[in-house]
Design a protein around this motif. Sequence first.
Motif, PDB file in Angstrom:
ATOM      1  N   SER A   1       0.831  -1.209   0.000  1.00 51.80           N
ATOM      2  CA  SER A   1       0.000   0.000   0.000  1.00 51.80           C
ATOM      3  C   SER A   1       0.864   1.257   0.000  1.00 51.80           C
ATOM      4  N   LEU A   2       1.968   1.223   0.733  1.00 48.53           N
ATOM      5  CA  LEU A   2       2.872   2.374   0.773  1.00 48.53           C
ATOM      6  C   LEU A   2       3.502   2.609  -0.596  1.00 48.53           C
ATOM      7  N   GLY A   3       3.932   1.538  -1.254  1.00 48.32           N
ATOM      8  CA  GLY A   3       4.522   1.671  -2.575  1.00 48.32           C
ATOM      9  C   GLY A   3       3.533   2.231  -3.585  1.00 48.32           C
ATOM     10  N   ARG A   4       2.311   1.730  -3.572  1.00 52.92           N
ATOM     11  CA  ARG A   4       1.296   2.236  -4.498  1.00 52.92           C
ATOM     12  C   ARG A   4       0.999   3.709  -4.236  1.00 52.92           C
ATOM     13  N   ARG A   5       0.941   4.071  -2.966  1.00 54.61           N
ATOM     14  CA  ARG A   5       0.593   5.451  -2.612  1.00 54.61           C
ATOM     15  C   ARG A   5       1.614   6.431  -3.167  1.00 54.61           C
ATOM     16  N   PHE A   6       2.878   6.032  -3.272  1.00 56.89           N
ATOM     17  CA  PHE A   6       3.929   6.934  -3.726  1.00 56.89           C
ATOM     18  C   PHE A   6       4.433   6.604  -5.130  1.00 56.89           C
ATOM     19  N   GLY A   7       3.580   5.959  -5.916  1.00 53.75           N
ATOM     20  CA  GLY A   7       3.855   5.829  -7.342  1.00 53.75           C
ATOM     21  C   GLY A   7       4.559   4.572  -7.799  1.00 53.75           C
ATOM     22  N   PHE A   8       4.875   3.644  -6.906  1.00 62.26           N
ATOM     23  CA  PHE A   8       5.540   2.401  -7.319  1.00 62.26           C
ATOM     24  C   PHE A   8       4.481   1.314  -7.541  1.00 62.26           C
ATOM     25  N   ASP A   9       3.597   1.565  -8.518  1.00 69.38           N
ATOM     26  CA  ASP A   9       2.511   0.631  -8.785  1.00 69.38           C
ATOM     27  C   ASP A   9       2.759  -0.224 -10.021  1.00 69.38           C
ATOM     28  N   GLU A  10       3.912  -0.057 -10.665  1.00 65.12           N
ATOM     29  CA  GLU A  10       4.281  -0.938 -11.771  1.00 65.12           C
ATOM     30  C   GLU A  10       4.421  -2.357 -11.215  1.00 65.12           C
ATOM     31  N   PRO A  11       3.890  -3.385 -11.922  1.00 65.87           N
ATOM     32  CA  PRO A  11       3.790  -4.734 -11.349  1.00 65.87           C
ATOM     33  C   PRO A  11       5.071  -5.265 -10.721  1.00 65.87           C
ATOM     34  N   ALA A  12       6.200  -5.146 -11.416  1.00 67.72           N
ATOM     35  CA  ALA A  12       7.457  -5.679 -10.877  1.00 67.72           C
ATOM     36  C   ALA A  12       7.876  -4.915  -9.624  1.00 67.72           C
ATOM     37  N   ALA A  13       7.733  -3.592  -9.647  1.00 71.31           N
ATOM     38  CA  ALA A  13       8.098  -2.780  -8.478  1.00 71.31           C
ATOM     39  C   ALA A  13       7.210  -3.106  -7.288  1.00 71.31           C
ATOM     40  N   ALA A  14       5.903  -3.268  -7.542  1.00 73.84           N
ATOM     41  CA  ALA A  14       4.978  -3.609  -6.455  1.00 73.84           C
ATOM     42  C   ALA A  14       5.316  -4.976  -5.864  1.00 73.84           C
ATOM     43  N   GLY A  15       5.758  -5.915  -6.720  1.00 76.89           N
ATOM     44  CA  GLY A  15       6.136  -7.237  -6.230  1.00 76.89           C
ATOM     45  C   GLY A  15       7.303  -7.180  -5.262  1.00 76.89           C
ATOM     46  N   ARG A  16       8.231  -6.256  -5.502  1.00 77.21           N
ATOM     47  CA  ARG A  16       9.368  -6.122  -4.592  1.00 77.21           C
ATOM     48  C   ARG A  16       8.919  -5.626  -3.221  1.00 77.21           C
ATOM     49  N   PHE A  17       7.958  -4.729  -3.216  1.00 79.71           N
ATOM     50  CA  PHE A  17       7.431  -4.250  -1.936  1.00 79.71           C
ATOM     51  C   PHE A  17       6.715  -5.379  -1.195  1.00 79.71           C
ATOM     52  N   ILE A  18       5.975  -6.205  -1.918  1.00 79.26           N
ATOM     53  CA  ILE A  18       5.283  -7.340  -1.282  1.00 79.26           C
ATOM     54  C   ILE A  18       6.290  -8.307  -0.676  1.00 79.26           C
ATOM     55  N   LEU A  19       7.335  -8.629  -1.436  1.00 79.34           N
ATOM     56  CA  LEU A  19       8.349  -9.575  -0.958  1.00 79.34           C
ATOM     57  C   LEU A  19       9.059  -9.042   0.281  1.00 79.34           C
ATOM     58  N   ALA A  20       9.481  -7.788   0.228  1.00 78.53           N
ATOM     59  CA  ALA A  20      10.185  -7.206   1.372  1.00 78.53           C
ATOM     60  C   ALA A  20       9.270  -7.105   2.589  1.00 78.53           C
ATOM     61  N   GLY A  21       7.999  -6.735   2.382  1.00 79.24           N
ATOM     62  CA  GLY A  21       7.069  -6.644   3.498  1.00 79.24           C
ATOM     63  C   GLY A  21       6.810  -7.986   4.152  1.00 79.24           C
ATOM     64  N   SER A  22       6.729  -9.040   3.342  1.00 80.58           N
ATOM     65  CA  SER A  22       6.522 -10.387   3.886  1.00 80.58           C
ATOM     66  C   SER A  22       7.708 -10.814   4.743  1.00 80.58           C
ATOM     67  N   ALA A  23       8.915 -10.611   4.226  1.00 81.94           N
ATOM     68  CA  ALA A  23      10.118 -10.993   4.972  1.00 81.94           C
ATOM     69  C   ALA A  23      10.259 -10.180   6.250  1.00 81.94           C
ATOM     70  N   ALA A  24      10.005  -8.886   6.158  1.00 80.42           N
ATOM     71  CA  ALA A  24      10.100  -8.037   7.341  1.00 80.42           C
ATOM     72  C   ALA A  24       9.065  -8.441   8.373  1.00 80.42           C
ATOM     73  N   GLY A  25       7.878  -8.846   7.925  1.00 81.96           N
ATOM     74  CA  GLY A  25       6.833  -9.271   8.854  1.00 81.96           C
ATOM     75  C   GLY A  25       7.239 -10.490   9.655  1.00 81.96           C
ATOM     76  N   LEU A  26       7.806 -11.493   8.983  1.00 79.56           N
ATOM     77  CA  LEU A  26       8.236 -12.692   9.711  1.00 79.56           C
ATOM     78  C   LEU A  26       9.393 -12.380  10.650  1.00 79.56           C
ATOM     79  N   ALA A  27      10.338 -11.567  10.172  1.00 77.42           N
ATOM     80  CA  ALA A  27      11.492 -11.224  11.005  1.00 77.42           C
ATOM     81  C   ALA A  27      11.054 -10.507  12.277  1.00 77.42           C
ATOM     82  N   ALA A  28      10.122  -9.570  12.154  1.00 79.11           N
ATOM     83  CA  ALA A  28       9.674  -8.812  13.321  1.00 79.11           C
ATOM     84  C   ALA A  28       8.776  -9.649  14.223  1.00 79.11           C
ATOM     85  N   ALA A  29       7.998 -10.556  13.643  1.00 75.26           N
ATOM     86  CA  ALA A  29       7.083 -11.363  14.451  1.00 75.26           C
ATOM     87  C   ALA A  29       7.829 -12.285  15.402  1.00 75.26           C
ATOM     88  N   PHE A  30       8.885 -12.929  14.913  1.00 70.39           N
ATOM     89  CA  PHE A  30       9.653 -13.877  15.724  1.00 70.39           C
ATOM     90  C   PHE A  30      10.935 -13.264  16.280  1.00 70.39           C
TER      91      PHE A  30
END
Length: 460
Positions: free
Chosen positions: A157-186
């Motif tokens: 959502s943050l990436g889309r809000r600031f213009g990184f809505d191109e599919p490949a760019a958005a995928g990088r935000f999803i991947l990084a957010g997923s990894a950061a979520g697991l790292a912070a959770a445990f």
Amino acid sequence: MSEAPESGPAPVADSPFERLRRHTWLSPTEWRRRILFWTGAVLVGVAAVFFAKAADFAFDLFRSVTSHGWWVPLLITPATFALLCWLTQGAMKATRGSGIPQAMASLDVEDEDFRARLLSLKIAVGKMALTLGALLGGASVGREGPTVHVGAGLLYSLGRRFGFDEPAAAGRFILAGSAAGLAAAFNTPLAGVVFAIEEMSGTFEHRMSGTLLTAVIVAGVVSLGILGNYAYFGEIAASLPLGKTWIAVVLTGLVGGTAGGLFARLILPSAKGFRGGVARLRAYNPVLFAAACGLGLVLLSMAGNTSLYGTGYAQARDILQGHSDTGPLFGALKFLGNIAASWAGIPGGIFSPALAVGAGLGGNIAHLLPGADPSAVVLLGMAAYLAGVTQAPLTAAVISLELTANRQMALPIMAACLLARVVSALICRVPVYRALANQLIAQYKDECAQRRIAGAEGNP
């Protein structure tokens, strides 16, 4: 004598400033992306810490209320399951389950509408709130998978809000957010990186390595700064020297892989056999079926005279530290309780509950091996069962090592996880998260096909 051809205008040399602007590291666009990644990682870290504290509070409140009588869970838990199932029937359907399949499917399908449906801020907030509701009702679910979902949603959502809505760019935000979520959770940064490589993407883009690492590190630092430097299960000084005791590796790998593969197979939808019957019952009246699953969890707890509610963190920690009174049936009963929560389709993850099942099974195996360190065998059981459920042996191994701040068990844990993964794949051919993600993708493709047919019929 022929004349020499006229030469064109001499090329104008780029200025040093222009050469610097073209350098990737100094690109304004790249810096804007990096700043968004780091800002998003901070938000994910804060959200993960809040989620953890709120989850503990919700489950403590459940335990406080149910301490007034054995009959209280009979009223609360089935009603909570039914309510959550009803709330997730419509627009909040994407909040069901772990949340990791939703993030994986969003990486595979580069469609803005599909991604927004699964990862919008509304879904992220709803996922957190409804998972807390599940723990408030005593459901056998965890918060780690939902934290991955929330992390992916926040960065996307943050990436889309600031213009990184191109599919490949958005995928990088999803991947990084997923990894950061697991790292912070445990509070396990290495596991976050391995999870992103092994489970989420299956590949590792070299150009993304630095960005992904910094996002995970920032989220981990936020969690570390708020909660302090701690190991999820405490520091476990277990070891398993080479020799006869390594039979524990074989036993835990076989048992964990078999049980994990069976669990994955049972929770995956099917139109045939026993699972087909379950699917038809759920489709006939989803709310009533969810209430029955909640009732089943309560009855299992009463039959085993042990608490199967919540994440199972306390029981797993006690078994691991050698002072548990859960009884020999805890692993098997928690296994069934986790299935009940998964069949109900309510929001909640399976990471922590899986570790609890593995601890119970590891404790049972430790009784068969009096010459081995019981804590070591329990730790092997936890890692092997998690690897059997997810079929992600590296992630399971790294998580288990980081959760206990133990490095001496690295080789036996990796061996048990690899064996468990092989055994699990014989029972459930497709890893559970991948299979659930594929189901979401198939449903979306069916919807698109139906819309095309309807459009063609409306415009002959």
